[in-house]
Write a protein that holds these residues in place. Structure first.
Motif, PDB file in Angstrom:
ATOM      1  N   UNK A 199      14.229   0.884   2.834  1.00  0.00           N
ATOM      2  CA  UNK A 199      14.334   1.109   1.387  1.00  0.00           C
ATOM      3  C   UNK A 199      14.626   2.567   1.090  1.00  0.00           C
ATOM      4  N   UNK A 200      14.024   3.479   1.860  1.00  0.00           N
ATOM      5  CA  UNK A 200      14.250   4.909   1.651  1.00  0.00           C
ATOM      6  C   UNK A 200      15.699   5.276   1.946  1.00  0.00           C
ATOM      7  N   UNK A 201      16.248   4.733   3.043  1.00  0.00           N
ATOM      8  CA  UNK A 201      17.642   5.016   3.398  1.00  0.00           C
ATOM      9  C   UNK A 201      18.587   4.497   2.329  1.00  0.00           C
ATOM     10  N   UNK A 202      18.306   3.286   1.822  1.00  0.00           N
ATOM     11  CA  UNK A 202      19.146   2.715   0.771  1.00  0.00           C
ATOM     12  C   UNK A 202      19.084   3.564  -0.490  1.00  0.00           C
ATOM     13  N   UNK A 203      17.886   4.039  -0.825  1.00  0.00           N
ATOM     14  CA  UNK A 203      17.730   4.874  -2.000  1.00  0.00           C
ATOM     15  C   UNK A 203      18.490   6.191  -1.852  1.00  0.00           C
ATOM     16  N   UNK A 204      18.464   6.773  -0.636  1.00  0.00           N
ATOM     17  CA  UNK A 204      19.204   8.003  -0.371  1.00  0.00           C
ATOM     18  C   UNK A 204      20.698   7.779  -0.535  1.00  0.00           C
ATOM     19  N   UNK A 222      15.107   4.149  -8.433  1.00  0.00           N
ATOM     20  CA  UNK A 222      13.915   4.407  -9.236  1.00  0.00           C
ATOM     21  C   UNK A 222      13.754   5.869  -9.576  1.00  0.00           C
ATOM     22  N   UNK A 223      14.027   6.738  -8.615  1.00  0.00           N
ATOM     23  CA  UNK A 223      13.773   8.169  -8.786  1.00  0.00           C
ATOM     24  C   UNK A 223      14.906   8.817  -9.568  1.00  0.00           C
ATOM     25  N   UNK A 224      14.569   9.559 -10.626  1.00  0.00           N
ATOM     26  CA  UNK A 224      15.561  10.314 -11.388  1.00  0.00           C
ATOM     27  C   UNK A 224      15.232  11.789 -11.317  1.00  0.00           C
ATOM     28  N   UNK A 225      16.214  12.650 -11.603  1.00  0.00           N
ATOM     29  CA  UNK A 225      16.003  14.081 -11.456  1.00  0.00           C
ATOM     30  C   UNK A 225      14.931  14.591 -12.403  1.00  0.00           C
ATOM     31  N   UNK A 226      14.710  13.876 -13.507  1.00  0.00           N
ATOM     32  CA  UNK A 226      13.723  14.344 -14.467  1.00  0.00           C
ATOM     33  C   UNK A 226      12.305  13.916 -14.124  1.00  0.00           C
ATOM     34  N   UNK A 227      12.167  13.052 -13.100  1.00  0.00           N
ATOM     35  CA  UNK A 227      10.820  12.589 -12.744  1.00  0.00           C
ATOM     36  C   UNK A 227      10.093  13.664 -11.970  1.00  0.00           C
ATOM     37  N   UNK A 279       0.830  -1.207   0.000  1.00  0.00           N
ATOM     38  CA  UNK A 279       0.000   0.000   0.000  1.00  0.00           C
ATOM     39  C   UNK A 279       0.861   1.253   0.000  1.00  0.00           C
ATOM     40  N   UNK A 280       1.918   1.248   0.853  1.00  0.00           N
ATOM     41  CA  UNK A 280       2.824   2.383   0.899  1.00  0.00           C
ATOM     42  C   UNK A 280       3.512   2.597  -0.439  1.00  0.00           C
ATOM     43  N   UNK A 281       3.885   1.484  -1.091  1.00  0.00           N
ATOM     44  CA  UNK A 281       4.555   1.594  -2.396  1.00  0.00           C
ATOM     45  C   UNK A 281       3.632   2.204  -3.427  1.00  0.00           C
ATOM     46  N   UNK A 282       2.321   1.780  -3.383  1.00  0.00           N
ATOM     47  CA  UNK A 282       1.357   2.335  -4.332  1.00  0.00           C
ATOM     48  C   UNK A 282       1.145   3.818  -4.093  1.00  0.00           C
ATOM     49  N   UNK A 283       1.248   4.227  -2.823  1.00  0.00           N
ATOM     50  CA  UNK A 283       1.040   5.625  -2.481  1.00  0.00           C
ATOM     51  C   UNK A 283       2.309   6.459  -2.631  1.00  0.00           C
ATOM     52  N   UNK A 284       3.395   5.783  -3.027  1.00  0.00           N
ATOM     53  CA  UNK A 284       4.639   6.521  -3.238  1.00  0.00           C
ATOM     54  C   UNK A 284       5.454   6.691  -1.972  1.00  0.00           C
ATOM     55  N   UNK A 285       5.088   5.972  -0.882  1.00  0.00           N
ATOM     56  CA  UNK A 285       5.828   6.055   0.373  1.00  0.00           C
ATOM     57  C   UNK A 285       6.677   4.802   0.526  1.00  0.00           C
ATOM     58  N   UNK A 286       7.983   4.985   0.726  1.00  0.00           N
ATOM     59  CA  UNK A 286       8.894   3.858   0.810  1.00  0.00           C
ATOM     60  C   UNK A 286       9.082   3.445   2.261  1.00  0.00           C
ATOM     61  N   UNK A 287       9.346   2.143   2.480  1.00  0.00           N
ATOM     62  CA  UNK A 287       9.685   1.656   3.800  1.00  0.00           C
ATOM     63  C   UNK A 287      10.978   2.328   4.250  1.00  0.00           C
TER      64      UNK A 287
END
Length: 356
Positions: A37-42, A351-356, A26-34
């Motif tokens: 996962x958010x720390x790893x992405x950062x 997943x997130x790019x500067x152009x998104x 549900x969080x993923x569908x809403x655009x909220x990361x666990x």
């Protein structure tokens, strides 16, 4: 009875797992990361930005050093007279290593600076867009060039302020030559020497023109790069783009255009910043000019005074000293940085790019 307890605990564990998975979905569908996962992405985003900065700056290190030498040399004792002559002179007097003098210190500064800058831009652009969408009638709005300019300006100020002391000592290290009386042995020694002899405030000499300059420079870099990409993807002029994925060559061209616009607007402030950074360094005059005659010209009471004295003694053109090697440097540097950043993020799976 024991077996029933085991079955019950297993059943409860399975239910809990299913619930957790459902919540994460549900969080993923809403655009909220666990959180994990958010720390790893950062971390991945910061790594990508750092690699982009290190690769792009090393590729143009000789031009970066020549630019600084041209900016601070005395007009009455010219050693570096243009891009080709300047590079040849450095090669002749200092050898191959001279072309990359100060690059280690520069990378030590630019890697965290670039990491913070790209990450800050992503976060600032999200925040600005979110605030913009909260206004009535803008619920489905997308990033405009003006919003990108604002996000880029925020990113530039944050990155510049966070790493400015390293930029200040890097400028002094870069000016040193083989024949000059060495005062600094490296970045750590330079930082400690400036702190001891000139005080903590000296590490931020030239900060104001740097911040003022970084607003149009970084802001225009991101705004032009992203807007050009967006325009190419949506309008597809002359059949340049057949799908939403731009080629490396096209992205390099967008980055080159961004670098050209940004550096031309902000360059005079960069010259003043470098000159202000030399104030208080007792060997600056002998290092730059080979004598002590110009020492008085290195004394500035502030940014406005530095502008006034530079124009009065050397003319308006002095504000663009080193522009040619800087242009040759900035165009590929910005282009390489943007493309490297996006490619590294692709490799790391962000997943997130500067152009998104």
């Amino acid at each position: 009875m024991a077996s029933e307890d085991v079955v019950g605990k297993t059943s409860d564990s399975a239910v809990t797992t299913i619930v957790n998975l459902a919540e994460e979905a549900k969080l993923a569908r809403e655009g909220v990361k666990a959180p994990g996962h958010a720390i790893l992405s950062i971390c991945k985003s910061l790594v990508a930005g750092g690699v982009a900065g290190g690769v792009s700056r090393t590729a143009v290190a000789p031009l970066e050093r020549l630019k600084i030498l041209l900016q601070v040399q005395n007009p009455h004792n010219i050693k570096y007279n243009g891009t080709i002559q300047g590079l040849k002179y450095i090669w002749k007097t200092e050898g191959f290593r001279g072309l990359f003098k100060g690059n280690g210190t520069n990378c030590a500064r630019i890697v965290p600076n670039s990491a913070v800058k790209f990450f800050s831009y992503e976060q600032a652009s999200r925040g600005i867009l979110l605030l913009y969408r909260q206004q009535p009638g803008n619920e489905d709005a997308q990033l405009t060039p003006l919003l990108r300019l604002g996000a880029g300006a925020c990113a530039g100020i944050i990155a510049m302020s966070a790493t400015y002391p390293m930029d200040m000592v890097r400028g002094r290290l870069t000016v040193q030559t083989e024949k000059s009386p060495y005062q600094y042995r490296g970045m750590v020694h330079a930082l400690s020497t400036v702190l001891r002899e000139e005080g903590p405030r000296a590490l931020y000499k030239g900060w104001l023109p740097s911040v003022i300059g970084v607003v149009p420079y970084v802001g225009l870099n991101f705004a032009v790069y992203e807007s050009l990409k967006d325009w190419l993807i949506k309008s597809r002029p002359f059949g340049l783009v057949e799908d939403s994925e731009l080629s490396v060559t096209t992205r390099l061209a967008c980055g080159a255009a961004a670098g050209t616009v940004g550096q031309t607007v902000a360059y005079p402030l960069d010259v003043i910043r470098r000159r202000m950074q030399m104030v208080g360094w007792k060997d600056a005059a002998s290092i730059v000019t080979g004598d002590g005659r110009s020492k008085a010209q290195l004394e500035y009471s502030g940014m406005v005074d530095a502008f006034r004295k530079t124009v009065r003694h050397e003319g308006f053109g002095a504000l663009y000293k080193g522009l040619v090697p800087n242009s040759v440097k900035v165009v590929p540097s910005i282009a390489i940085a943007f493309v490297t950043y996006e490619m590294v993020k692709d490799v790391l799976g962000v997943e997130m790019r500067i152009s998104d």
